[in-house]
Write a protein that holds these residues in place. Sequence first.
Motif, PDB file in Angstrom:
ATOM      1  N   ASP A   1       0.896  -1.164  -0.009  1.00 53.99           N
ATOM      2  CA  ASP A   1       0.014  -0.110  -0.059  1.00 53.99           C
ATOM      3  C   ASP A   1       0.985   1.198   0.031  1.00 53.99           C
ATOM      4  O   ASP A   1       0.573   2.105  -0.606  1.00 53.99           O
ATOM      5  CB  ASP A   1      -0.805   0.109   1.159  1.00 53.99           C
ATOM      6  N   GLY A   2       1.900   1.291   0.790  1.00 55.29           N
ATOM      7  CA  GLY A   2       2.870   2.443   0.946  1.00 55.29           C
ATOM      8  C   GLY A   2       3.476   2.719  -0.299  1.00 55.29           C
ATOM      9  O   GLY A   2       3.529   3.629  -0.664  1.00 55.29           O
ATOM     10  N   ASP A   3       4.120   1.665  -0.891  1.00 59.25           N
ATOM     11  CA  ASP A   3       4.686   1.700  -2.343  1.00 59.25           C
ATOM     12  C   ASP A   3       3.729   2.474  -3.449  1.00 59.25           C
ATOM     13  O   ASP A   3       4.018   3.316  -3.925  1.00 59.25           O
ATOM     14  CB  ASP A   3       5.179   0.308  -2.666  1.00 59.25           C
ATOM     15  N   LEU A   4       2.469   1.917  -3.527  1.00 62.51           N
ATOM     16  CA  LEU A   4       1.499   2.456  -4.448  1.00 62.51           C
ATOM     17  C   LEU A   4       1.287   3.743  -4.027  1.00 62.51           C
ATOM     18  O   LEU A   4       1.069   4.533  -5.088  1.00 62.51           O
ATOM     19  CB  LEU A   4       0.491   1.516  -4.297  1.00 62.51           C
ATOM     20  N   MET A   5       0.918   4.106  -2.785  1.00 66.90           N
ATOM     21  CA  MET A   5       0.699   5.660  -2.413  1.00 66.90           C
ATOM     22  C   MET A   5       1.814   6.491  -2.745  1.00 66.90           C
ATOM     23  O   MET A   5       1.442   7.734  -3.396  1.00 66.90           O
ATOM     24  CB  MET A   5       0.240   5.634  -0.955  1.00 66.90           C
TER      25      MET A   5
ATOM     26  N   LYS B   1       4.002   6.179  -5.021  1.00 61.11           N
ATOM     27  CA  LYS B   1       3.810   6.389  -6.449  1.00 61.11           C
ATOM     28  C   LYS B   1       2.963   6.991  -7.013  1.00 61.11           C
ATOM     29  O   LYS B   1       3.183   8.049  -7.895  1.00 61.11           O
ATOM     30  CB  LYS B   1       3.918   5.010  -7.499  1.00 61.11           C
ATOM     31  N   MET B   2       1.775   7.178  -6.388  1.00 62.74           N
ATOM     32  CA  MET B   2       0.689   7.978  -6.909  1.00 62.74           C
ATOM     33  C   MET B   2       0.927   9.226  -6.522  1.00 62.74           C
ATOM     34  O   MET B   2       0.552  10.197  -7.223  1.00 62.74           O
ATOM     35  CB  MET B   2      -0.647   7.561  -6.134  1.00 62.74           C
ATOM     36  N   LEU B   3       1.800   9.557  -5.522  1.00 58.25           N
ATOM     37  CA  LEU B   3       1.915  11.137  -5.166  1.00 58.25           C
ATOM     38  C   LEU B   3       3.234  11.721  -5.542  1.00 58.25           C
ATOM     39  O   LEU B   3       3.804  12.659  -4.930  1.00 58.25           O
ATOM     40  CB  LEU B   3       1.613  11.382  -3.408  1.00 58.25           C
ATOM     41  N   THR B   4       3.589  11.045  -6.505  1.00 59.70           N
ATOM     42  CA  THR B   4       4.924  11.708  -7.137  1.00 59.70           C
ATOM     43  C   THR B   4       5.220  13.060  -7.383  1.00 59.70           C
ATOM     44  O   THR B   4       6.176  13.704  -7.043  1.00 59.70           O
ATOM     45  CB  THR B   4       5.667  10.627  -8.131  1.00 59.70           C
ATOM     46  N   PHE B   5       4.028  13.685  -7.649  1.00 61.34           N
ATOM     47  CA  PHE B   5       3.743  15.017  -8.198  1.00 61.34           C
ATOM     48  C   PHE B   5       3.610  16.127  -7.051  1.00 61.34           C
ATOM     49  O   PHE B   5       3.629  17.298  -7.262  1.00 61.34           O
ATOM     50  CB  PHE B   5       3.073  15.335  -9.142  1.00 61.34           C
ATOM     51  N   PHE B   6       3.650  15.487  -5.836  1.00 57.25           N
ATOM     52  CA  PHE B   6       3.553  16.278  -4.502  1.00 57.25           C
ATOM     53  C   PHE B   6       4.837  16.761  -4.160  1.00 57.25           C
ATOM     54  O   PHE B   6       5.889  16.348  -4.416  1.00 57.25           O
ATOM     55  CB  PHE B   6       2.864  15.532  -3.509  1.00 57.25           C
ATOM     56  N   ASP B   7       4.791  18.051  -3.628  1.00 59.72           N
ATOM     57  CA  ASP B   7       6.047  18.814  -3.070  1.00 59.72           C
ATOM     58  C   ASP B   7       6.763  18.061  -2.078  1.00 59.72           C
ATOM     59  O   ASP B   7       7.780  18.001  -1.949  1.00 59.72           O
ATOM     60  CB  ASP B   7       5.685  20.164  -2.655  1.00 59.72           C
TER      61      ASP B   7
ATOM     62  N   VAL C   1       6.136  14.469   0.904  1.00 62.31           N
ATOM     63  CA  VAL C   1       5.382  13.236   1.281  1.00 62.31           C
ATOM     64  C   VAL C   1       6.112  12.902   2.513  1.00 62.31           C
ATOM     65  O   VAL C   1       7.134  12.352   1.980  1.00 62.31           O
ATOM     66  CB  VAL C   1       5.110  12.203   0.033  1.00 62.31           C
ATOM     67  N   GLU C   2       5.397  12.692   3.490  1.00 58.49           N
ATOM     68  CA  GLU C   2       6.020  12.110   4.538  1.00 58.49           C
ATOM     69  C   GLU C   2       5.572  10.665   5.117  1.00 58.49           C
ATOM     70  O   GLU C   2       4.339  10.581   5.012  1.00 58.49           O
ATOM     71  CB  GLU C   2       5.933  12.765   6.070  1.00 58.49           C
ATOM     72  N   ILE C   3       6.371   9.848   4.953  1.00 54.54           N
ATOM     73  CA  ILE C   3       5.810   8.593   5.313  1.00 54.54           C
ATOM     74  C   ILE C   3       6.239   8.030   6.843  1.00 54.54           C
ATOM     75  O   ILE C   3       7.591   8.110   6.852  1.00 54.54           O
ATOM     76  CB  ILE C   3       6.455   7.431   4.302  1.00 54.54           C
ATOM     77  N   VAL C   4       5.402   7.602   7.308  1.00 52.97           N
ATOM     78  CA  VAL C   4       5.674   7.167   8.648  1.00 52.97           C
ATOM     79  C   VAL C   4       5.254   5.696   9.263  1.00 52.97           C
ATOM     80  O   VAL C   4       4.126   5.468   8.524  1.00 52.97           O
ATOM     81  CB  VAL C   4       4.688   8.117   9.857  1.00 52.97           C
ATOM     82  N   THR C   5       6.069   4.832   9.415  1.00 52.91           N
ATOM     83  CA  THR C   5       6.063   3.426   9.697  1.00 52.91           C
ATOM     84  C   THR C   5       5.858   2.859  11.126  1.00 52.91           C
ATOM     85  O   THR C   5       6.525   3.533  12.036  1.00 52.91           O
ATOM     86  CB  THR C   5       6.874   2.767   8.879  1.00 52.91           C
ATOM     87  N   ASN C   6       5.043   2.233  11.531  1.00 49.12           N
ATOM     88  CA  ASN C   6       4.742   1.452  12.676  1.00 49.12           C
ATOM     89  C   ASN C   6       4.956   2.324  13.945  1.00 49.12           C
ATOM     90  O   ASN C   6       5.695   2.380  14.637  1.00 49.12           O
ATOM     91  CB  ASN C   6       5.839   0.508  12.826  1.00 49.12           C
TER      92      ASN C   6
END
Length: 179
Positions: A80-84, A86-92, A94-99
């Motif tokens: 899910d994280g990988d797909l999201m 990729k989907m948000l590549t044109f955003f300025d 993107v912060e990813i928080v895990t666990n």
Amino acid sequence: MGKNIAWKAWKVVTGTKGSTDKKSTISRRNSIRSSMKKIKKRQAKVALKMNESGGKKVGLIILNKDYSSSHADLPGVSADGDLMEKMLTFFDEVEIVTNTSDFEQRLKDFSERHESGEVECLHFHYSGHGVDNALVEFDQKKKDGKAFDGVTPSGECMVACDGSLFSIHDLKHELLKCN
């Protein structure tokens, strides 16, 4: 004669008027291709508008897959994280928080960073366990008139890796501070 009756029955059930020859198959393929081209054009237009708008585009993705509580681990969260991402590549940004076990602090940090900025588009994504919490505990010592203070969140909640709950209601209020 049996084949003819069966063919007529097939035409009635499927709604076909003619034979299923190569022309109708090619026509269906072309229709599907045409639909896919239209979808891709719409996606490109949306991406172009997002890039032209001038405001900042930010995203927050929370991925909880490893739980130390009674909830089972979720191996599909990484995909899910990988797909999201990729989907948000044109955003300025993107912060990813895990666990995470502390939704509240993570959200406060995120919203504080974006309070003063010109955020035009905010995308939030959560992959992990969720519950609809109907059991609400009250602190009977903290009584304000006729109301008690709730100790646990109520309604729809995200489940942190340690099993604690965070209300979707509180999530919305915190993200609305990003402006």
